[in-house]
Design a protein around this motif. Structure first.
Motif, mmCIF file in Angstrom:
data_model
loop_
_atom_site.group_PDB
_atom_site.id
_atom_site.type_symbol
_atom_site.label_atom_id
_atom_site.label_comp_id
_atom_site.label_asym_id
_atom_site.label_seq_id
_atom_site.Cartn_x
_atom_site.Cartn_y
_atom_site.Cartn_z
ATOM 1 N N LEU A 40 0.825 -1.197 0.000
ATOM 2 C CA LEU A 40 0.000 0.000 0.000
ATOM 3 C C LEU A 40 0.866 1.257 0.000
ATOM 4 O O LEU A 40 0.550 2.245 -0.676
ATOM 5 N N PHE A 41 1.969 1.218 0.743
ATOM 6 C CA PHE A 41 2.876 2.374 0.799
ATOM 7 C C PHE A 41 3.430 2.684 -0.600
ATOM 8 O O PHE A 41 3.431 3.844 -1.040
ATOM 9 N N PHE A 42 3.882 1.660 -1.301
ATOM 10 C CA PHE A 42 4.460 1.886 -2.628
ATOM 11 C C PHE A 42 3.383 2.239 -3.660
ATOM 12 O O PHE A 42 3.658 2.946 -4.638
ATOM 13 N N LEU A 43 2.149 1.763 -3.432
ATOM 14 C CA LEU A 43 1.047 2.172 -4.304
ATOM 15 C C LEU A 43 0.780 3.670 -4.146
ATOM 16 O O LEU A 43 0.609 4.399 -5.139
ATOM 17 N N ALA A 84 2.238 -7.085 -4.452
ATOM 18 C CA ALA A 84 1.056 -7.906 -4.187
ATOM 19 C C ALA A 84 0.896 -9.002 -5.232
ATOM 20 O O ALA A 84 0.391 -10.084 -4.945
ATOM 21 N N HIS A 85 1.303 -8.728 -6.478
ATOM 22 C CA HIS A 85 1.172 -9.706 -7.565
ATOM 23 C C HIS A 85 2.499 -9.788 -8.305
ATOM 24 O O HIS A 85 2.856 -8.885 -9.044
ATOM 25 N N GLY A 86 3.198 -10.874 -8.107
ATOM 26 C CA GLY A 86 4.465 -11.059 -8.796
ATOM 27 C C GLY A 86 5.524 -10.117 -8.287
ATOM 28 O O GLY A 86 5.617 -9.816 -7.094
ATOM 29 N N GLY A 112 -1.169 -4.109 -6.114
ATOM 30 C CA GLY A 112 -2.501 -4.448 -5.611
ATOM 31 C C GLY A 112 -3.523 -3.351 -5.767
ATOM 32 O O GLY A 112 -4.605 -3.429 -5.175
ATOM 33 N N GLY A 113 -3.225 -2.348 -6.568
ATOM 34 C CA GLY A 113 -4.153 -1.234 -6.720
ATOM 35 C C GLY A 113 -5.461 -1.637 -7.372
ATOM 36 O O GLY A 113 -6.531 -1.151 -6.993
#
Length: 888
Positions: A3-6, A54-56, A422-423
């Motif tokens: 979430l932080f990197f998003l 979150a994915h890969g 994961g956005g």
């Protein structure tokens, strides 16, 4: 950490765009920096570059392309995007050749005497330029330079004048051919695939069945379908603009006065109107008409538009410079007319040249194409030599196209990063968690797009937002919207991005050419009314999806490549049409079936008699079976009234529980990989275990909210629903059983005449066996066998021919034995002809009458394509959005 990197990704993108950094570099730059920081943090703090994705993650992308990050390189190579430079070339060429100026001046003289006439002429010219140039900047600048001074000189309200010019200039974003629609079609293509997978997974989870019915699938879309879908909404918007201008002029005549133009409206003026309006309109018909008729793809239509624009520029740039001004255009028109005549009289196909007429057709078509090529090269030479127009247009086209493609690639990188953190899941969960179902989700998306339009250009919004939200909206079975409708709605919304302050591009373009006496605040005030009209158009199109879906469906069902009547997507609407026909003409249809059943068919072979009798028996069952469908459909509708609220409540709880499953799986992976030898620390593993227990408790709490009587009510409704499905399947099987035998008998009897001609050919062939070379005899036999096979019901006749073929292929062929086998075929042929000719005379006309009475109802599924009147009837049904959520 994901979430932080998003959040970091979004902040970096917003900061770059807000600082004026070029969009083409802001989007991929934000993605590369955030991915690099996330990978570095994962490597240093968790020992794994993929830890905070979150994915890969980068480690997996290099080998598997988990988020399709490797596919970014191919983003600009899709066929759909080829049309972009073609339409850009077309628009710039027409703008440089001063076609826009001619239109504005002519239309102003034509509509000036009408109250608000100057404003109406600006709107209509904006619509015409939208359908030819489609370039907002060029249109607004041209109209601002020519019309704004004239409107101000004639005491038009400054906000009204500026608002009209700015709004009319943006019509090119929704009226095809439009670059916005091409980009949206490209983005929606991937969204449809994802939505289809989501809906298939949802069907499997909720019903337990592995295969979803085909009629629940999501139909894909193309740029051509979006063009067709946008025509009526675009015309609706133009009509609303004109009505607003007329109303404003009648309420406040001083703000939009009628203008008496100098000069008479004589024959010379009418000729000028003709020369000014007909070429652009002809180009519109060629480009859009070729797509609507199914003659050309969008890419091919773009090429037609580019060539047409160059031919128009060829005579416009040379206007007033002596004779021969219109020679290339006249030559092109003659070539097209000649080509049309040739295609009307000849089947022009180089691969199928069999007769001298075919050769003549190809030669004449080649001459016409050669003349068109000469006209094109002639016009191209003129545009190159006169004011260096062609070179400048090609340079501008290259720059604009490169800008679009660079933004597409950058946006694809940004979207991949957004998904990796994961956005997409966050957006999906947020939208699905909104109360109000699909329409709440859709309203939120449209509101976000509208607000983003205040700050971003349409390309950034289309390529960043659409790939994320389109799969979510398209997958929802309650609305069951079409991709065409969603694309046009987004296109209408994106059009406002050119008008909304503070960064509306149309406002900047107009501000750049408006005199100093026009204040920026007046331009802002002027567009408010037109933004409101665009929102009104959005609401109208949202409530009446037929406005969008009608033309694409009509074109699809009436095209040469139309889907066959057995296509699963057509069955629901087709059965509604047949039900109406049975209710209206059921008595006459049953009478035709009864009359046909009483015909004497005793002279037909036993197998044909049996098949025909079975087919007519099945046909008699069709009307009562359709009544069963109507009854079960009414029962489902009645039961759904009480069941639907419970269904919505339970499926929402189950959806939330499934969402927790995804997080549980990720946490279980963390637990498995935690420890001294794993990639995660023991502390993180313990935290994951604790979180798993919390999520399981939350999941249990959610599922406990399902009412105790849910399963019983669900089973009861499913039973009613299953009765409808069984009734529909039984009807379809029955009409297929009714149609096939009758079709077969008609084909057999229709073969009487060609079969009679075969007797002489077989007798001649016997002589050939005895007199000709064996190799040539075998060639003739193959042709004869093929011709006999083409006639329905000739299996007995072919037996002798087959045996003769075997004999002639042996090392020592026996000519007399082969002739004897041919005699057997001739005997079988004569026996067949006796009953075939009688049937062709007596029975075939009766079967034709039966087919006429039942062909578009009971026999509808047996046809190769829908009759035109049936297709036209189905279009209105297919253009509505049918709620299928109770099947999930």
């Amino acid at each position: 950490m994901e979430l932080f990197f998003l959040i970091l990704l979004i902040v970096l993108m917003a900061a770059a765009l807000g600082s004026g950094f070029p969009v083409a570099f802001a989007l991929p730059g934000a993605a590369i920096i955030s991915i690099g920081l996330a990978a570095g943090a994962g490597y240093f703090f968790a020992g794994n570059v993929d830890a905070y994705f979150a994915h890969g993650g980068p480690g997996q992308w290099l080998s598997a392309g988990v988020t399709n990050f490797r596919g970014v390189y191919w983003e600009a190579e899709r066929d759909t995007l080829i049309a972009i430079p073609l339409f850009i070339f077309m628009g710039i060429m027409l703008q440089r050749s001063k076609i826009a100026e001619d239109l504005l001046i002519t239309m102003a003289r034509l509509f000036g005497p009408v109250p608000g006439g100057l404003g109406i002429s600006v709107i209509l010219v904006g619509a015409l330029l939208a359908a030819t140039t489609g370039i907002v900047g060029a249109t607004v600048v041209a109209m601002g330079l020519i019309s704004l001074p004239a409107m101000m000189r004639n005491n038009y309200s400054v906000p009204l004048a500026t608002g009209t010019i700015a709004a009319s200039g943006t019509l090119g974003q929704i009226i095809p051919p439009s670059i916005v629609l091409i980009i949206l079609a490209d983005q929606l293509a991937g969204g449809v695939d994802q939505a289809g997978n989501i809906r298939q997974a949802l069907y499997k989870e909720t019903t337990g069945q592995g295969q979803m019915p085909s009629d629940f699938a999501i139909a894909s879309t193309s740029a051509g379908e979006l063009f067709l879908g946008a025509i009526l909404p675009g015309l609706l918007l133009v009509g609303l603009y004109v009505l607003f201008m007329l109303g404003f002029a009648l309420i406040n005549p001083k703000a939009a006065p009628a203008v008496r133009q100098e000069g008479k409206m004589d024959g010379r003026f009418l000729f000028q109107v003709f020369i000014t309006l007909v070429p652009p309109l002809s180009l519109i018909v060629l480009v859009l008409g070729s797509i609507m008729a199914g003659v050309a793809t969008v890419n091919q239509a773009g090429a037609v538009g580019a060539i047409g624009a160059m031919i128009m520029a060829g005579y416009r740039l040379r206007e007033g410079q002596g004779k021969g001004t219109y020679s290339p255009a006249i030559l092109a028109i003659l070539a097209l007319l000649g080509l049309g005549v040739v295609l009307g009289f000849y089947d022009v196909n180089i691969k199928r040249i069999n007769t001298p007429e075919d050769v003549t057709g190809v030669i004449l078509a080649s001459i016409a194409v050669s003349l068109l090529l000469v006209a094109t090269l002639w016009s191209g030479w003129r545009t190159l030599k006169m004011e260096n127009t062609l070179r400048e247009v090609m340079m501008e086209t290259a720059k604009s196209s490169c800008l679009v493609f660079i933004i597409l690639i950058g946006a694809a990188m940004l979207t991949s990063a957004f998904r990796a953190f994961g956005g997409e899941e966050l957006v999906k969960h947020f939208l699905q968690g909104l109360p109000g179902g699909f329409w709440a989700q859709f309203f939120m998306v449209m509101l976000v797009v509208f607000i983003l339009g205040f700050f971003l250009d349409f390309i950034e919004i289309a390529v960043v937002v659409v790939p994320i939200v389109a799969p979510i909206l398209l997958a929802d079975p309650s609305a069951n919207i079409t991709a065409v409708w969603l694309g046009v709605m987004l296109g209408l919304n994106l059009q406002t991005s050119f008008l909304t302050p503070p960064f509306g591009f149309a406002l900047f373009y107009l501000r750049g050419v408006a005199p100093a006496t026009v204040k920026t605040i007046q331009i802002y005030k002027g567009v408010v009314a037109f933004i409101s009209i665009q929102i009104l158009a959005l609401v109208i199109v949202g409530f009446y999806p037929q406005i969008v879906n009608y033309l694409p469906n009509r074109t699809s069902l009436l095209a040469e490549t139309a889907p066959p009547p057995k296509n699963p997507r057509l069955q629901y609407c087709m059965e509604g049409y047949v039900s109406d026909r049975f209710a209206r003409d059921g008595a006459s249809i049953l009478s035709a079936i009864d009359a046909t059943s009483k015909l004497d068919v005793s002279y037909l072979p036993a197998d044909l008699q049996k098949e025909l009798k079975a087919g007519l028996t099945a046909a008699a069952k069709a009307v009562p079976l359709m009544q069963d469908i109507d009854a079960t459909q009414a029962a489902v509708t009645a039961a759904a009234a009480d069941y639907r609220p419970l269904h919505v409540q339970v499926r929402a709880l189950e959806r939330d529980a499934r969402r927790l499953n995804e997080e549980l799986k990720d946490l279980e992976v963390v637990v498995q990989r935690a420890g001294p030898t794993g990639i995660y620390s023991e502390a993180r593993g313990e935290a994951a275990k604790a979180r798993i227990e919390e999520l399981k408790a939350e999941q249990a709490a959610l599922l406990s909210g399902i009412p105790a009587d849910w399963q019983a009510k669900h089973d009861a409704f499913a039973k009613v629903q299953d009765a409808e499905n069984k009734a529909r399947n039984l009807y379809r099987r029955t009409v297929d059983q009714a149609g096939d035998p009758v079709t077969k008998v008609r084909a057999v009897l229709a073969g009487a005449a060609p079969l009679a001609a075969m007797e002489a050919r077989m007798n001649d062939f016997k002589d050939a066996i005895l007199s000709m070379d064996n190799a040539k005899v075998q060639e003739q036999l193959e042709v004869l066998r093929a011709d006999v096979t083409a006639i329905e019901g000739t299996s007995e006749i072919r037996k002798g021919l087959n045996e003769a073929r075997k004999i002639l292929r042996t090392a020592t062929p026996d000519s007399q034995a082969a002739v004897a086998e041919i005699d057997k075929s001739i005997a079988a042929l004569k026996a067949d002809l006796a009953w075939r000719q009688k049937g062709a005379t007596e029975l075939l006309p009766q079967l034709d009458a039966y087919d006429k009475a039942t062909g578009d109802t009971i026999g509808l599924r047996q046809l190769t394509r829908l009759p035109e009147h049936v297709a036209a009837d189905l279009v209105s049904c297919l253009s509505n959005h049918r709620d299928i959520s109770l099947n999930f």
